[in-house]
Design a protein around this motif. Structure first.
Motif, PDB file in Angstrom:
ATOM      1  N   ALA A 179       0.831  -1.204   0.000  1.00  0.00           N
ATOM      2  CA  ALA A 179       0.000   0.000   0.000  1.00  0.00           C
ATOM      3  C   ALA A 179       0.865   1.252   0.000  1.00  0.00           C
ATOM      4  O   ALA A 179       2.027   1.233   0.427  1.00  0.00           O
ATOM      5  CB  ALA A 179      -0.941   0.010   1.208  1.00  0.00           C
ATOM      6  N   ALA A 180       0.246   2.339  -0.461  1.00  0.00           N
ATOM      7  CA  ALA A 180       0.851   3.669  -0.392  1.00  0.00           C
ATOM      8  C   ALA A 180      -0.186   4.609   0.211  1.00  0.00           C
ATOM      9  O   ALA A 180      -1.319   4.697  -0.298  1.00  0.00           O
ATOM     10  CB  ALA A 180       1.272   4.148  -1.779  1.00  0.00           C
ATOM     11  N   HIS A 181       0.185   5.266   1.291  1.00  0.00           N
ATOM     12  CA  HIS A 181      -0.733   6.162   2.011  1.00  0.00           C
ATOM     13  C   HIS A 181      -0.165   7.580   2.030  1.00  0.00           C
ATOM     14  O   HIS A 181       1.017   7.772   2.338  1.00  0.00           O
ATOM     15  CB  HIS A 181      -0.930   5.698   3.456  1.00  0.00           C
ATOM     16  N   TYR A 182      -1.012   8.542   1.735  1.00  0.00           N
ATOM     17  CA  TYR A 182      -0.646   9.954   1.851  1.00  0.00           C
ATOM     18  C   TYR A 182      -1.432  10.548   3.019  1.00  0.00           C
ATOM     19  O   TYR A 182      -2.668  10.523   3.014  1.00  0.00           O
ATOM     20  CB  TYR A 182      -0.958  10.714   0.567  1.00  0.00           C
ATOM     21  N   TYR A 183      -0.711  11.032   4.018  1.00  0.00           N
ATOM     22  CA  TYR A 183      -1.354  11.601   5.211  1.00  0.00           C
ATOM     23  C   TYR A 183      -1.522  13.096   5.007  1.00  0.00           C
ATOM     24  O   TYR A 183      -0.543  13.849   4.914  1.00  0.00           O
ATOM     25  CB  TYR A 183      -0.513  11.302   6.453  1.00  0.00           C
ATOM     26  N   ASP A 184      -2.792  13.511   4.940  1.00  0.00           N
ATOM     27  CA  ASP A 184      -3.158  14.867   4.540  1.00  0.00           C
ATOM     28  C   ASP A 184      -3.805  15.603   5.711  1.00  0.00           C
ATOM     29  O   ASP A 184      -4.913  15.255   6.133  1.00  0.00           O
ATOM     30  CB  ASP A 184      -4.144  14.773   3.369  1.00  0.00           C
ATOM     31  N   PRO A 185      -3.134  16.625   6.263  1.00  0.00           N
ATOM     32  CA  PRO A 185      -3.725  17.326   7.415  1.00  0.00           C
ATOM     33  C   PRO A 185      -5.043  18.017   7.090  1.00  0.00           C
ATOM     34  O   PRO A 185      -5.882  18.212   7.980  1.00  0.00           O
ATOM     35  CB  PRO A 185      -2.637  18.342   7.805  1.00  0.00           C
ATOM     36  N   SER A 186      -5.260  18.385   5.829  1.00  0.00           N
ATOM     37  CA  SER A 186      -6.517  19.049   5.474  1.00  0.00           C
ATOM     38  C   SER A 186      -7.708  18.096   5.566  1.00  0.00           C
ATOM     39  O   SER A 186      -8.856  18.536   5.623  1.00  0.00           O
ATOM     40  CB  SER A 186      -6.432  19.626   4.058  1.00  0.00           C
ATOM     41  N   LYS A 187      -7.435  16.807   5.612  1.00  0.00           N
ATOM     42  CA  LYS A 187      -8.509  15.816   5.700  1.00  0.00           C
ATOM     43  C   LYS A 187      -8.462  15.046   7.018  1.00  0.00           C
ATOM     44  O   LYS A 187      -9.107  14.003   7.158  1.00  0.00           O
ATOM     45  CB  LYS A 187      -8.416  14.850   4.523  1.00  0.00           C
ATOM     46  N   ALA A 188      -7.694  15.560   7.972  1.00  0.00           N
ATOM     47  CA  ALA A 188      -7.483  14.866   9.243  1.00  0.00           C
ATOM     48  C   ALA A 188      -8.302  15.490  10.360  1.00  0.00           C
ATOM     49  O   ALA A 188      -8.634  16.672  10.326  1.00  0.00           O
ATOM     50  CB  ALA A 188      -5.995  14.908   9.605  1.00  0.00           C
ATOM     51  N   ALA A 189      -8.606  14.685  11.381  1.00  0.00           N
ATOM     52  CA  ALA A 189      -9.259  15.208  12.582  1.00  0.00           C
ATOM     53  C   ALA A 189      -8.250  15.933  13.467  1.00  0.00           C
ATOM     54  O   ALA A 189      -8.581  16.920  14.125  1.00  0.00           O
ATOM     55  CB  ALA A 189      -9.924  14.068  13.351  1.00  0.00           C
ATOM     56  N   SER A 190      -7.002  15.446  13.518  1.00  0.00           N
ATOM     57  CA  SER A 190      -5.902  16.127  14.210  1.00  0.00           C
ATOM     58  C   SER A 190      -4.975  16.676  13.135  1.00  0.00           C
ATOM     59  O   SER A 190      -4.307  15.909  12.430  1.00  0.00           O
ATOM     60  CB  SER A 190      -5.159  15.153  15.131  1.00  0.00           C
ATOM     61  N   LYS A 191      -4.912  18.004  12.987  1.00  0.00           N
ATOM     62  CA  LYS A 191      -4.347  18.623  11.804  1.00  0.00           C
ATOM     63  C   LYS A 191      -2.952  19.205  11.987  1.00  0.00           C
ATOM     64  O   LYS A 191      -2.362  19.700  11.018  1.00  0.00           O
ATOM     65  CB  LYS A 191      -5.268  19.747  11.328  1.00  0.00           C
ATOM     66  N   ASP A 192      -2.387  19.150  13.176  1.00  0.00           N
ATOM     67  CA  ASP A 192      -1.128  19.851  13.428  1.00  0.00           C
ATOM     68  C   ASP A 192       0.070  19.003  13.003  1.00  0.00           C
ATOM     69  O   ASP A 192       0.850  18.509  13.821  1.00  0.00           O
ATOM     70  CB  ASP A 192      -1.019  20.223  14.909  1.00  0.00           C
ATOM     71  N   PHE A 193       0.195  18.804  11.696  1.00  0.00           N
ATOM     72  CA  PHE A 193       1.353  18.083  11.168  1.00  0.00           C
ATOM     73  C   PHE A 193       1.525  18.453   9.700  1.00  0.00           C
ATOM     74  O   PHE A 193       0.600  18.956   9.049  1.00  0.00           O
ATOM     75  CB  PHE A 193       1.194  16.562  11.333  1.00  0.00           C
ATOM     76  N   ALA A 194       2.713  18.219   9.187  1.00  0.00           N
ATOM     77  CA  ALA A 194       2.995  18.413   7.766  1.00  0.00           C
ATOM     78  C   ALA A 194       2.636  17.140   7.018  1.00  0.00           C
ATOM     79  O   ALA A 194       2.816  16.035   7.536  1.00  0.00           O
ATOM     80  CB  ALA A 194       4.464  18.757   7.564  1.00  0.00           C
ATOM     81  N   PRO A 195       2.146  17.241   5.796  1.00  0.00           N
ATOM     82  CA  PRO A 195       1.778  16.035   5.050  1.00  0.00           C
ATOM     83  C   PRO A 195       2.994  15.132   4.821  1.00  0.00           C
ATOM     84  O   PRO A 195       4.125  15.599   4.716  1.00  0.00           O
ATOM     85  CB  PRO A 195       1.223  16.574   3.731  1.00  0.00           C
ATOM     86  N   PHE A 196       2.736  13.827   4.759  1.00  0.00           N
ATOM     87  CA  PHE A 196       3.830  12.881   4.544  1.00  0.00           C
ATOM     88  C   PHE A 196       3.291  11.608   3.914  1.00  0.00           C
ATOM     89  O   PHE A 196       2.086  11.362   3.892  1.00  0.00           O
ATOM     90  CB  PHE A 196       4.553  12.564   5.859  1.00  0.00           C
TER      91      PHE A 196
END
Length: 523
Positions: free
Chosen positions: A421-438
């Motif tokens: 799998a490949a996952h993109y973690y997107d703060p704009s779509k997160a419940a906890s948003k205080d992070f940079a995308p990775f």
């Protein structure tokens, strides 16, 4: 004629090897030590690499290395003793190695008799990373799990040959290097009624409880010719997860109703498993401060640093994972490991920071239920898609630190869930948003049952860009199904771009992604 059992055939290999060695190497006596597990290289860093091997009796390890295949002007090292206390394993750190060089190695053992009978030498080679070299490495985990062991008629653990063929400079073993809790039978019925025939030994015929049974798990894997050939060419970076001990172990693990185990004490099993792991992993020992430490950092100059995590040893119990404040119960990495990781990330001047995790961040990975029916969770996620809670609180703190410390180009690699799998973690779509995308990339299994895909937890906004898993309703597919995967990373020295490829059992690419380095040239 009496038919030899599979156990007898394997036990007889040492005598056969001794006879062959005596014929091909006149200096090798018939009663000389044997090296049936071959050699491994481990924890490669600039200037040094660990060499590991095992004798079959008390002996002393010798290592010789040179910079050509003819062993011109070799360096010979009188290494450590191999004794029963370490199951006759031994390791030697090669130091002051030049960068950008092919290193050719011979390893042999002398027994501890006055005759000092010497084994036939086992040879291997590896390449040290040069300052101008591009970097290539592979990763994966989950080996000989769910009863899918070494099937010689299938070609053995042939994904290791596929990995060897891409000529990586090193390999990250992402955990579940053995399945101590999974018995391996002579044969298993696979999908479509196919018969999967295993090589077996007494130690893998039951769950591991004694120290020798845990050791036997590692010796079993090393019966595979693909793996031994891979080990003799590709230095490895090992971490561990749960199956090195027992499935989903934590302080909450209870074996009281598991009839397979006569030893019910988890700390005893952990002690046996820890000793066996450190005996057989080509791991550079940490030292007296914490001799069994697994987490560490390995640096490869200005291009790459690898941060190896231990998500198992310092965790609290598996729970509903919904606590609203941090405590010993919500610990996952633990305070000391977390602090060291943050410090190392902040001080890194490498372009790419690879975090090698033994479990994914945002996938829901269950561990049964609590007595009241509430789901109990094994990894970080808790399945509620809400703001960080439980173990997510610690990870939220780490991700926030990475953002505010301006740590760029962080990529997470993992295994554990038995699909790619490949996952993109997107703060704009997160419940906890205080992070940079990775990005997080998942590989495996290397030789185990195929499962998945797991559901995602929305706390950190993971977007499933790619996954390849068994069809809906199918689980625990054998390697016959082809759903065995490894990951490959290539970093270009000139552009600094990083390319991740997920590859199948035959080395075919099923997904790839190129990531330009933040703040670097993009040509």
């Amino acid at each position: 004629m009496r038919k030899l059992s599979r156990f007898t055939r394997i036990a007889g290999q040492s005598a056969l090897l001794a006879a062959i060695a005596a014929l091909t190497n006149p200096a090798c006596a018939v009663d000389a030590p044997q090296m049936p597990q071959g050699i491994q290289f481990g924890d490669p860093v600039p200037g040094r690499t660990v060499v590991w091997s095992r004798a079959d009796r008390p002996a002393r390890m010798f290592v010789q290395y040179a910079f050509d295949a003819d062993f011109t002007n070799p360096v010979t090292i009188r290494g450590p003793y191999a004794t029963p206390e370490s199951d006759f394993t031994a390791r030697q750190d090669l130091v002051d190695l030049p960068a950008g060089q092919d290193v050719y190695v011979k390893v042999w053992f002398e027994d501890l008799t006055n005759a000092r009978n010497a084994s036939a030498a086992v040879t291997g080679h590896f390449h040290t990373i040069g300052k101008r070299d591009n970097i290539r490495f592979v990763w994966g985990g989950d080996i000989a799990g769910q009863g899918w062991g070494i099937n010689e008629s299938f070609g053995g653990m042939k994904i290791y040959e596929a990995m060897r063929q891409v000529h990586p400079q090193f390999f990250i073993e992402s955990g579940d290097s053995v399945y101590s809790d999974g018995p391996i039978k002579d044969s298993v019925i696979a999908e479509n009624g196919q018969v999967w025939t295993n090589l077996v030994t007494p130690e893998v015929s039951k769950v591991a409880e004694t120290l020798d049974e845990f050791r036997g798990r590692y010796k079993y894997n090393l019966l595979d010719a693909n793996l031994r050939r891979f080990n003799a060419e590709v230095p490895q970076i090992w971490q561990w997860d749960d199956h090195e001990v027992v499935n989903n172990w934590s302080d909450a693990k209870d074996l009281s109703n598991d009839a397979r185990y006569t030893i019910k004490d988890i700390p005893t099993l952990i002690a046996h498993a820890t000793q066996a792991f450190h005996e057989y992993a080509p791991l550079r020992p940490h030292g007296a401060e914490e001799s069994d430490r697994v987490y560490r950092k390995l640096s490869y100059g200005k291009l790459l640093e690898v941060f190896v995590l231990d998500m198992r040893s310092y965790r609290g119990p598996n729970t509903a994972n919904l606590q609203t404040s941090e405590s010993e119960e919500t610990a996952f990495l633990g305070e000391e490991q977390l602090a060291r990781l943050e410090e190392a990330l902040a001080s890194s001047d490498a372009t790419w920071k690879i975090i090698s995790a033994d479990m994914p961040i945002g996938l829901n990975i269950g561990d049964g239920s609590l007595p009241d029916g509430t789901p109990r969770w094994e990894a970080v996620a808790n399945g509620n898609n809400g703001p960080a809670a439980g173990r997510e609180l610690e990870i939220a703190r780490l991700l926030s630190f990475i953002k505010h410390a301006h740590v760029k180009n962080v990529v997470w690699l993992t295994a554990d869930v038995h699909y790619a799998a490949a996952h993109y973690y997107d703060p704009s779509k997160a419940a906890s948003k205080d992070f940079a995308p990775f990005w997080e990339f998942v590989a495996g299994p290397l030789n185990a049952g195929s499962f998945g895909p797991n559901g995602t937890d929305g706390t950190f906004g993971p977007q499933v860009v790619f996954s390849k898993a068994p069809p809906a309703g199918q689980v625990n597919l054998s390697p016959y199904a082809g759903l065995q995967f490894f990951g490959q990373v290539d970093i270009d020295q000139r552009s600094r771009a990083l390319r991740v490829a997920l590859k199948d059992i035959n080395g075919a690419t099923v997904f790839s992604k190129v990531l330009p380095a933040d703040g670097e040239r993009r040509d």
